[in-house]
Design an enzyme around this catalytic site. Sequence first.
Site: not given
Length: 406
Positions: A150, A176, A193, A278, A401
């Site tokens: 993702t 992932k 996730t 991230e 996000n």
Amino acid sequence: MAIRIEHGTTAVAGFRFAGGSAGLKKNGRDDLAIAVADEAVPAGAVFTTNLVRAAPVDVAAEHVARGRLRAILANSGCANACTGDLGLAAARNTIAALGRALGIPAEQVLPASTGVIGTVLDAAKVAAAIPALVASLSESPDPFAEAILTTDRGVKVANARGAIGGRPFVVQGIAKGAGMIHPSMAPLVPHATMLAFLFTDANAGAASLAASMKTVADATFNQASVDGDTSTNDTLVVLASGRAATPIPRGGAVDRELEEAMTLVCEELARMMVADGEGAEHLVELHVSGLPSNEEAVRIARTVATSPLVKTAFFGKDPNWGRLLAAAGRSGVPFDPAHARILIGGIPVVERGLGVGAAAEREAHEVMTLPSYRIDLVLGDGAGQARCLTSDLGIGYVRCNADYRS
């Protein structure tokens, strides 16, 4: 033969893989992956303990409890979480479609999903894409590893090789995860996730694999955090083909060598996830020691590792030890701050609860410019200790996000 770690994908005897696009992602990138065993094989898994859990987790827990699996169907772009009966039906319909394409019972397929919460998985799109994926199955795990991503900056694959009774075996891990990473997984709890899939050609029983997954998760993924948010979809599963013909374990436990290999693989994958957090620029290995029990040390480690003030200090490369000590102090675990000792990259910045001085902090700052480093919080003379992998928190995380659904 000592267990050794390798990076990059490799074939694992008894398994084939495929990946492609079902049109679930807005950007059109690959979003559907399948892994297929040559026959139904022993399997074990652990899942998220979040009380809000995705439909595929419930179905996966139900299927792996049977002890043997034949295939995995994983999608990215849609978590299929908080979707009620419609989401549950979608999860069951997609694995039924793969079962028909492979000529196997749907109960031998484990589903896994990752992506946006609150959207029902488009079962029609998934079912339409399955025949092409089945036709493209090969020994290469590369398409599978790509399709489950993702917000990841790249694929996460690690391998371990070893031998049991003179027979060589391999464990391959494909994962992932870059955000919503604060795993708390337990065996068969029906409750962006972390998904991790292990494939091995070693022999193992289903019951022993299930027990081993809890041990492996506790030693690796459950000691890692990017943002403190435990996902609705976290899944760690292992399938064992037995094609390496390693001796069949006795006594109801996984061979020591196999569990060591799985642990090393999951440790590598956990480090990749945190380093790929991230917007993250630094991987920090936080060690807490000196507490009366390991449980108390874990509580402090998790409190410090998930503190926004601590994590933004990491981003700024600022040896702001006051934030570390303050976070430990609000964890609810009693300790004497006057006995606290803090080291950053082995450099003492706090002794007996007081700052060492500006020169030490300048040295610590240089350490904090590195991609990865270690911090030690010594809070007493007890035997309790814990470790947590964490990352810095900066502008990149907020931007990723804030814009995730758009």
